[in-house]
Design an enzyme around this catalytic site. Sequence first.
Site, PDB file in Angstrom:
ATOM      1  N   LYS A  15       0.663  -1.285   0.045  1.00  0.00           N
ATOM      2  CA  LYS A  15      -0.065   0.068  -0.180  1.00  0.00           C
ATOM      3  C   LYS A  15       0.767   1.206  -0.150  1.00  0.00           C
ATOM      4  O   LYS A  15       0.701   2.168  -0.761  1.00  0.00           O
ATOM      5  CB  LYS A  15      -0.968  -0.143   1.308  1.00  0.00           C
ATOM      6  CG  LYS A  15      -2.132   0.631   1.257  1.00  0.00           C
ATOM      7  CD  LYS A  15      -3.115   0.418   2.209  1.00  0.00           C
ATOM      8  CE  LYS A  15      -4.083  -0.511   2.282  1.00  0.00           C
ATOM      9  NZ  LYS A  15      -5.096  -0.700   3.197  1.00  0.00           N
ATOM     10  N   THR A  71     -13.474   3.271  14.714  1.00  0.00           N
ATOM     11  CA  THR A  71     -14.563   3.008  15.568  1.00  0.00           C
ATOM     12  C   THR A  71     -14.273   1.909  16.612  1.00  0.00           C
ATOM     13  O   THR A  71     -14.032   0.789  16.321  1.00  0.00           O
ATOM     14  CB  THR A  71     -15.782   2.735  14.754  1.00  0.00           C
ATOM     15  OG1 THR A  71     -15.904   3.641  13.443  1.00  0.00           O
ATOM     16  CG2 THR A  71     -17.089   2.355  15.474  1.00  0.00           C
ATOM     17  N   GLU A 109     -15.252   8.960  12.712  1.00  0.00           N
ATOM     18  CA  GLU A 109     -15.327   9.484  11.494  1.00  0.00           C
ATOM     19  C   GLU A 109     -16.585   8.991  11.072  1.00  0.00           C
ATOM     20  O   GLU A 109     -17.213   7.839  11.411  1.00  0.00           O
ATOM     21  CB  GLU A 109     -14.156   8.859  10.546  1.00  0.00           C
ATOM     22  CG  GLU A 109     -14.018   9.242   9.382  1.00  0.00           C
ATOM     23  CD  GLU A 109     -14.403  10.725   9.306  1.00  0.00           C
ATOM     24  OE1 GLU A 109     -13.389  11.547   9.886  1.00  0.00           O
ATOM     25  OE2 GLU A 109     -15.231  11.050   8.929  1.00  0.00           O
ATOM     26  N   LYS A 133     -20.705   7.208  17.988  1.00  0.00           N
ATOM     27  CA  LYS A 133     -20.639   6.756  16.754  1.00  0.00           C
ATOM     28  C   LYS A 133     -21.435   5.388  16.580  1.00  0.00           C
ATOM     29  O   LYS A 133     -21.980   5.199  15.353  1.00  0.00           O
ATOM     30  CB  LYS A 133     -18.930   6.367  16.606  1.00  0.00           C
ATOM     31  CG  LYS A 133     -18.528   5.654  15.268  1.00  0.00           C
ATOM     32  CD  LYS A 133     -18.639   6.147  14.052  1.00  0.00           C
ATOM     33  CE  LYS A 133     -18.624   5.367  12.784  1.00  0.00           C
ATOM     34  NZ  LYS A 133     -19.113   5.861  11.562  1.00  0.00           N
ATOM     35  N   ASN A 163     -24.597   4.751  13.826  1.00  0.00           N
ATOM     36  CA  ASN A 163     -24.601   3.589  12.738  1.00  0.00           C
ATOM     37  C   ASN A 163     -25.739   2.688  13.064  1.00  0.00           C
ATOM     38  O   ASN A 163     -26.373   2.316  12.121  1.00  0.00           O
ATOM     39  CB  ASN A 163     -23.286   2.937  12.826  1.00  0.00           C
ATOM     40  CG  ASN A 163     -22.108   3.344  11.902  1.00  0.00           C
ATOM     41  OD1 ASN A 163     -22.507   4.450  11.266  1.00  0.00           O
ATOM     42  ND2 ASN A 163     -21.080   2.926  11.890  1.00  0.00           N
ATOM     43  N   PHE A 170     -32.075   7.308   3.762  1.00  0.00           N
ATOM     44  CA  PHE A 170     -31.814   5.732   4.275  1.00  0.00           C
ATOM     45  C   PHE A 170     -33.317   4.780   4.392  1.00  0.00           C
ATOM     46  O   PHE A 170     -33.296   4.105   5.305  1.00  0.00           O
ATOM     47  CB  PHE A 170     -31.080   5.721   5.644  1.00  0.00           C
ATOM     48  CG  PHE A 170     -29.655   5.742   5.643  1.00  0.00           C
ATOM     49  CD1 PHE A 170     -28.913   7.147   5.220  1.00  0.00           C
ATOM     50  CD2 PHE A 170     -28.637   4.625   5.663  1.00  0.00           C
ATOM     51  CE1 PHE A 170     -27.534   7.003   4.821  1.00  0.00           C
ATOM     52  CE2 PHE A 170     -27.284   4.615   5.553  1.00  0.00           C
ATOM     53  CZ  PHE A 170     -26.903   5.958   5.080  1.00  0.00           C
ATOM     54  N   LEU A 171     -34.314   5.494   3.313  1.00  0.00           N
ATOM     55  CA  LEU A 171     -35.251   4.819   3.381  1.00  0.00           C
ATOM     56  C   LEU A 171     -35.603   4.094   1.992  1.00  0.00           C
ATOM     57  O   LEU A 171     -36.688   4.071   1.445  1.00  0.00           O
ATOM     58  CB  LEU A 171     -36.371   5.804   3.641  1.00  0.00           C
ATOM     59  CG  LEU A 171     -36.569   6.142   5.237  1.00  0.00           C
ATOM     60  CD1 LEU A 171     -37.991   7.080   5.204  1.00  0.00           C
ATOM     61  CD2 LEU A 171     -36.891   4.930   6.025  1.00  0.00           C
ATOM     62  N   GLY A 183     -33.964  -2.471  -0.044  1.00  0.00           N
ATOM     63  CA  GLY A 183     -32.764  -3.257  -0.878  1.00  0.00           C
ATOM     64  C   GLY A 183     -32.458  -4.629  -0.162  1.00  0.00           C
ATOM     65  O   GLY A 183     -33.489  -5.113   0.411  1.00  0.00           O
ATOM     66  N   CYS A 205     -19.009  -1.196   7.842  1.00  0.00           N
ATOM     67  CA  CYS A 205     -19.324  -0.417   9.304  1.00  0.00           C
ATOM     68  C   CYS A 205     -20.472  -1.126   9.721  1.00  0.00           C
ATOM     69  O   CYS A 205     -20.378  -1.697  10.728  1.00  0.00           O
ATOM     70  CB  CYS A 205     -19.152   1.022   8.949  1.00  0.00           C
ATOM     71  SG  CYS A 205     -17.822   1.702   8.378  1.00  0.00           S
TER      72      CYS A 205
END
Length: 434
Positions: A35, A122, A151, A207, A211, A252-253, A256, A263
């Site tokens: 990386k 997190t 974050e 956090k 989530n 977020f409605l 799916g 996360c």
Amino acid sequence: MRVAMIGTGYVGLVSGACFADFGHDVTCVDKDAAKVETLQSGGIPIYEPGLDLLVQRNVREGRLHFTQDLTDAVREADAVFIAVGTPSRRGDGFADLSFVYAAAKEIAEVMNGYTVVVTKSTVPVGTGDEVERIIRETRPDADFAVVSNPEFLREGAAIDDFKRPDRVVVGTDDERARNVMHELYRPLFLNETPIVFTSRRTSELIKYAANAFLALKITFINEMADLCESVGANVQEVARGVGLDNRIGSKFLNAGPGYGGSCFPKDTLALVRTAQDFKSPVRLVETVVDVNDKRKRAMADKVIAACDGDVSGKTIAVLGLTFKPNTDDMREAPSLEIIPALQEAGAVIKAFDPAGTVEAEHMFSGVEFTSGPYFCVEGADAVVIITEWNEFRALDLERLKASMNAPVLVDLRNIYVPDEMQAAGFKYTSIGRP
Ligand code: NAD
């Protein structure tokens, strides 16, 4: 300010590049030699829109550096960010904090002068206390503060999220650390971004709570979608009717195949485990985890049903493998459950993803990877859209149909209109719509 960013993954690289763009001097450190070499030679190890230009500009202007050895970077830093991974611990779902604690120890060994150590990873409530303990034990003489600064960026929109966040959360009781954090985020203060200063434990919990709430919202609308299918209602219209209520909001409605990614799955699970540990269970979140897990398997059943109950020997073309568009991140992607379930039922899988193929190739066996959507659907008995990449939103339906063996399309992201698909001659299945 001088910043050392320990861990140069999706969060560390974006945060490091953005802090450099704010004018700070940033060194990104990573243990992964490949990386670091890629970054040092001008490449970008991940797919994130706009990141290549941002990194190039800041490297050129001398504010952004990459290294494998944290010694010099940490020694000179005012703030050292820990942005390493905190995956689910195998077996029990707790957050695996071994990378965080290892980084804390390495930082402690070389830190010099007053240093603010910031956990951006997190981490469960109380991790900051343990990081502080490790540093204190390793270097009893050190002058430092440990701050929580979770974050909230989203992959695919990470730069914009970092530079124009809804809020910044900083957890510390240390006045000097607070000033350093204030200085680091100064450009955002100028934009009037709300900055929530709070205690370290509260910040750590914010956090997970954020989530878990978002995962709950997704799971809620997914269950509404199932109900819509049973009662003959339309989930997109339900979501619109509900989301226009300001108290709820429309984001977020989108129904799916269930949430995935690096996360939500691990963070909801870790929150459940923390809450159980503290004997204060979060039953809603436990249910969310359970419902979401089952949903992915149910999506394979949906595809099988669309193929008249049998996919044995049939070729299924899968469009989209990553957990969402505009990323190459395959972690916990719904495709990782749906494809093996279809293979188990006897299907032959061809797949295409605009950015995820390199990652995905290691994660599946027996899948034929193709170089574009039209190659992918050639001769297929059904096509399944799992990820809503822009390039799947306006496919040439005539061309699609002409190259397929049977015009069966399963749209797990509701990006097409049922009437139009029917008019185009497709046997069309979507989520929660008549
Ligand atoms: P990642 O796996 O992409 O990157 C982590 C990096 O840390 C890896 O490159 C690894 O080599 C490196 N690393 C590990 N230990 C190290 C050490 N001791 N020294 C130097 N480098 C080390 O992870 P990520 O997706 O960037 O996530 C990092 C953290 O941020 C996690 O806690 C995650 O939950 C959180 N987070 C992620 C996102 C996201 O969208 N990916 C968003 C918000 C928060």
